[in-house]
Design a protein around this motif. Structure first.
Motif, short mmCIF file in Angstrom:
data_model
loop_
_atom_site.label_atom_id
_atom_site.label_comp_id
_atom_site.label_asym_id
_atom_site.label_seq_id
_atom_site.Cartn_x
_atom_site.Cartn_y
_atom_site.Cartn_z
N TRP A 60 47.09 -33.18 65.88
CA TRP A 60 46.23 -32.83 67.01
C TRP A 60 44.75 -32.83 66.64
CZ3 TRP A 60 50.48 -29.96 65.47
CH2 TRP A 60 50.23 -29.00 64.51
N ARG A 216 50.24 -22.12 77.11
CA ARG A 216 49.31 -21.34 76.30
C ARG A 216 48.33 -22.30 75.63
NH1 ARG A 216 53.37 -17.81 72.90
NH2 ARG A 216 51.58 -16.88 71.91
N PHE A 218 45.51 -23.23 72.74
CA PHE A 218 45.11 -22.92 71.38
C PHE A 218 43.92 -23.76 70.99
CE2 PHE A 218 49.65 -22.45 71.88
CZ PHE A 218 49.81 -21.13 71.51
N PRO A 222 47.75 -25.23 66.73
CA PRO A 222 48.63 -24.07 66.75
C PRO A 222 48.92 -23.48 65.37
CG PRO A 222 49.86 -26.07 67.19
CD PRO A 222 48.44 -26.47 67.08
N LEU A 223 48.60 -24.20 64.30
CA LEU A 223 48.91 -23.66 62.97
C LEU A 223 47.77 -22.81 62.44
CD1 LEU A 223 50.79 -26.49 61.08
CD2 LEU A 223 51.66 -24.29 61.73
N GLU A 227 44.74 -18.52 69.53
CA GLU A 227 45.12 -18.62 70.93
C GLU A 227 43.94 -18.13 71.75
OE1 GLU A 227 48.64 -16.59 71.98
OE2 GLU A 227 48.56 -17.32 74.03
N GLU A 247 55.10 -22.91 77.32
CA GLU A 247 55.66 -21.63 76.92
C GLU A 247 57.13 -21.61 77.35
OE1 GLU A 247 54.71 -19.12 75.16
OE2 GLU A 247 55.11 -17.20 76.10
N PHE A 264 57.46 -28.88 69.69
CA PHE A 264 56.07 -28.79 70.10
C PHE A 264 55.89 -27.91 71.32
CE2 PHE A 264 51.79 -30.99 70.58
CZ PHE A 264 51.30 -30.36 69.48
N THR A 265 56.71 -26.87 71.42
CA THR A 265 56.47 -25.81 72.39
C THR A 265 56.36 -24.52 71.59
OG1 THR A 265 58.79 -25.29 72.66
CG2 THR A 265 57.90 -26.97 74.11
N THR A 266 56.10 -23.43 72.27
CA THR A 266 55.93 -22.18 71.53
C THR A 266 57.26 -21.52 71.20
OG1 THR A 266 55.69 -21.06 73.63
CG2 THR A 266 53.67 -21.65 72.48
N GLU B 49 62.78 -16.05 72.91
CA GLU B 49 61.61 -15.57 72.18
C GLU B 49 60.64 -16.71 71.89
OE1 GLU B 49 64.67 -14.32 71.34
OE2 GLU B 49 64.17 -12.36 72.21
N THR B 50 59.35 -16.41 72.03
CA THR B 50 58.35 -17.41 71.67
C THR B 50 57.44 -16.83 70.59
OG1 THR B 50 56.94 -16.61 73.43
CG2 THR B 50 58.31 -18.51 73.93
N ALA B 51 56.72 -17.73 69.93
CA ALA B 51 55.87 -17.31 68.82
C ALA B 51 54.71 -16.49 69.35
CB ALA B 51 55.37 -18.54 68.08
N PRO B 54 50.37 -16.48 64.82
CA PRO B 54 50.30 -17.82 64.23
C PRO B 54 51.28 -17.97 63.08
CG PRO B 54 48.37 -16.50 63.67
CD PRO B 54 49.14 -15.72 64.66
N PRO B 55 51.82 -19.13 62.81
CA PRO B 55 51.66 -20.39 63.54
C PRO B 55 52.43 -20.38 64.85
CG PRO B 55 53.26 -20.64 61.80
CD PRO B 55 52.68 -19.28 61.63
N PHE B 56 51.88 -21.05 65.85
CA PHE B 56 52.47 -20.97 67.17
C PHE B 56 53.53 -22.04 67.43
CE2 PHE B 56 48.39 -18.85 67.47
CZ PHE B 56 48.80 -17.63 67.96
N ILE B 57 53.73 -22.94 66.48
CA ILE B 57 54.88 -23.83 66.61
C ILE B 57 55.78 -23.58 65.42
CG2 ILE B 57 53.86 -25.66 68.00
CD1 ILE B 57 53.39 -27.19 65.39
N ARG B 58 57.05 -23.76 65.60
CA ARG B 58 58.01 -23.51 64.52
C ARG B 58 58.92 -24.72 64.36
NH1 ARG B 58 57.64 -17.78 63.72
NH2 ARG B 58 55.47 -17.49 64.29
#
Lengths: 344, 367
Positions: A60, A216, A218, A222-223, A227, A247, A264-266, B49-51, B54-58
């Motif tokens: 990204w 959401r 960012f 996201p890493l 946010e 989300e 690639f979602t939360t 559950e969502t993050a 951070p990190p927001f992707i898993r």
């Protein structure tokens, strides 16, 4: 020139895991007020080393072709002029993605005639472009995460900053806009835009977010990024990209057949479990730490113990939390352990 | 598969949501069936559950996939070869009994009584080990008892992630102490025709043969290496077809579920120490390749010793762990009257893993 990677193990190929196609047409967005100005990076300290980071490791982040336009030699001549104008004694270190053969070849040819520039073709594994790792790999110097590297006489710039430095410092033009990458599952399409500094995020994302489902936002990925809940926030020079993720806060049926829909979602993509000592976190750690030790210290309430396990080396890249099959919040725990005790 | 499921999805999703809200609004129903529903729901639905930090992707690798890989490797490594060698009449009832006693009775009851742990797929892995490490003619009640013991023992220690020794091996140790007669008999010769279904519950003593190691200890006879590799000699139900076990184990290492250091150091140290003792004592001890290919060593080294929870976390310490397992195995095999030492070796080293781990941490971080 020798090839360098992050060491024998560690890191993760984010670029291969989340390939994000971008439209090559670049839109422009202007701010409503008067745009901000690019600040030329000047330090009181004499700059000895300039690291030019042409090795983005996150999908990204702004890709190189936007700035270089496949004309590496032109870019390198700009660097030369910046050097003669501002950093006449400094050594320049060029970190390039080893997969971009043409750019590497051009840079190598250029470096053959100049003695002030050194070219390092790097493996684009995340987090190879982290300042700590770049300094370590390119200069062989050990710096800690969060340390002010400018005070050591090191300046790290990306391709876009080089271009802005050239336009403002050499061409004497005003630089008041920058490229920002918009991507993510929450958007209609991934695109690269040129925005004036000071534009609000809200204006940028207008009509771009998918109508269905919650999202959401960012800033800077996201890493490593943050946010943002307040969309009226203004864009400044430090914003490289904006990622909008879907989300997925509802249960999804048959996740085993929907890997592409959930990626690639939360979503955590799994249940929170106990540590099973699978060694994924220390295999992926780019600085060879053992994050599970921090987890065990943290849940026993022994933060001081966690700090004994070389925690200061952690560069907070977030890969341990990213990979953890038990979905443990390792990065959060590490940050909590790093923070000084309240009663101490 | 995807197309077939598509029309069912909204219906199923709605049904599950209704069931979930029903269970959560009725405390008594929740008390008895909450965990069961959660386990089933967890198998077919991704949690919501969502993050939040951070990190927001898993990454989409979770413990379910981790355990699923072990299950796949175990099925290919011992279940399929055992069905070929001993017939499905011998294998399938044992698996059913093991799963029912272990997962569907012991685990469910534990969840209802203890109210602390959700039912997870780890129980299936343990219960899949139980028939594999018992003789092919073991009576079904022994299998059921072993599976239930293993699960209860694991849960008492705090569930997956907290068990200090391998539950399946601990259960076998318990059975060895309590029912030694059943553990030394019942070794049937493979490929001699399948059992009649009504004899399955008791097991048959008439067909019992000595295992290769017992044969070596009594007469000095060394079985052919090819038969050991292909599984045409006697042995526990799951340990005989070493070729399949090695292939499945290598796949597990490739997908990084099993750490390659443990089998490498375990097998390596068994080889080194058996060469060492062979050079000193000659024919009195088993030759190195015979040691590598006989008994439960391959099953133990690739599947039991690599259980990530009961080994050390530190990667260097895994070498010490494996080497210790190998050393104890060779000692027990060569110098005691016991027919096999893999179980004792792994259990002992499981206990020693904790001090080894803390020692390695002290060395590495100079504490």
């Amino acid at each position: 020139m020798k090839k360098e990677t992050i060491g024998v193990k560690g890191g993760f190929h984010l670029l291969d895991t989340y390939p994000l196609p971008f439209c090559t047409i670049i839109d422009e967005i202007s701010s409503d007020g008067s745009p901000g100005q690019f600040q030329f990076p000047v330090t009181s300290q004499k700059v000895e080393h300039v690291i030019v980071n042409l090795c983005p490791t996150e999908p990204w982040a702004l890709p190189n072709w936007v700035i270089l336009k496949h004309k590496t030699a032109t870019f390198l001549n700009m660097l030369k002029e910046i050097r003669t104008g501002y950093f006449s004694d400094a050594q320049f270190h060029l970190a390039i993605n080893e997969k971009e053969d043409k750019a590497v070849e051009d840079a190598m040819n250029f470096a053959g005639t100049e003695d002030w520039i050194h070219v390092f073709p790097l493996c684009a594994k995340y987090p190879q472009d982290d300042p700590v790792i770049l300094v370590q790999v390119l200069l062989g110097m050990d710096v800690n995460f969060g340390q002010d590297i400018k005070s050591l006489g090191i300046l790290i710039v990306d391709a876009q900053t080089v271009l802005a430095m050239y336009e403002q410092g050499i061409m004497r033009k005003d630089v008041n806009s920058r490229y920002v990458v918009l991507s993510g599952t929450g958007l209609r399409e991934n695109e690269i835009i040129r925005v004036e500094l000071g534009t609000s995020v809200e204006k940028i994302l207008k009509n771009k977010i998918k109508a269905t489902g919650a999202c959401r936002v960012f800033m800077n990925g996201p890493l490593r990024g943050n946010e943002i809940s307040d969309l009226s926030q203004k864009i400044d020079w430090s914003v490289n990209n904006i990622v909008v993720l879907e989300e997925k806060n509802r249960k999804t049926l048959f996740p085993m057949f929907k890997a592409d829909e959930l990626a690639f979602t939360t979503s955590l993509l799994g249940e929170l479990r106990r540590c099973v000592y699978c060694n994924f976190c220390d295999d992926i750690c780019p600085v060879a730490l053992e994050p599970a030790l921090y987890y065990h210290s943290y849940i026993r309430g022994e933060k001081h113990k966690a700090r004994l396990y070389h925690m200061e080396k952690c560069i907070e890249c977030g890969l341990c939390s990213f990979i953890c099959p038990s979905k443990l919040e390792l990065l959060k725990m590490i940050r909590a352990c790093k923070a000084p005790d309240k009663h101490a | 598969m995807k197309k077939f499921l598509k029309p069912l999805e909204p219906l199923l999703d709605k049904g599950l949501n209704t069931a979930e809200s029903f269970i959560h609004t009725h405390p008594k129903v929740n008390f008895f069936f909450g965990a069961v529903f959660e386990a089933f729901d967890g198998l077919i639905r991704n949690p919501k559950e969502t993050a939040q930090s951070p990190p927001f992707i898993r990454h989409n690798y979770d413990v379910k996939r981790f355990m699923g890989a072990v299950l796949v490797a175990l099925v290919c490594g011992w279940v399929l070869p055992a069905i070929y060698l001993y017939g499905w009449q011998c294998v399938v009832p044992k698996l059913i009994v093991s799963f029912i006693a272990g997962v569907f009775i012991a685990d469910f009851l534990w969840v209802i009584i203890a109210r602390e742990e959700h039912i997870a797929e780890g129980g299936f892995v343990t219960c899949l080990f139980i028939p594999a490490i018992l003789p092919p003619q073991a009576p079904l009640w022994l299998i059921g008892l072993g599976a239930a013991l293993a699960i209860i023992f694991r849960n008492i220690l705090g569930g997956i992630g907290n068990n200090i020794v391998n539950p399946a091996l601990f259960s076998r140790l318990f059975l060895t102490i309590c029912f030694p007669a059943f553990l030394v008999t019942g070794y049937q010769m493979p490929l001699i025709g399948t059992q009649v279904i009504h004899t399955v519950p008791q097991g048959l003593d008439a067909v019992t043969h000595a295992t290769p190691f017992t044969a070596f200890k009594t007469s000095g006879e060394v079985a052919s290496y090819l038969s050991l590799l292909l599984g045409t000699t006697t042995g526990s139900l799951g340990e005989t077809c070493r070729l399949a076990l090695i292939l499945a184990g290598l796949w597990l290492m490739k997908v990084k579920v099993a750490n390659w250091r443990v089998p490498a150091s375990y097998l390596g140290s068994v080889f080194v120490f058996s060469v060492f003792f062979s050079l000193i004592l000659g024919k009195a001890v088993a030759p190195p390749f015979f040691q590598l290919l006989s008994g439960g060593l391959i099953l133990g080294a690739f599947f039991m010793a690599t259980d990530p929870i009961t080994t050390t976390y530190n990667q260097t310490a895994k070498w010490i762990f494996g080497a210790g397992c190998g050393f104890i195995t060779v000692l027990i095999r060569d110098f005691t009257t016991l027919p096999e030492g893999v179980m004792y070796a792994i259990l002992l080293m499981n206990l020693l893993a904790i001090p080894i781990q803390s020692l390695m941490v002290k060395i590495r971080y100079r504490l």
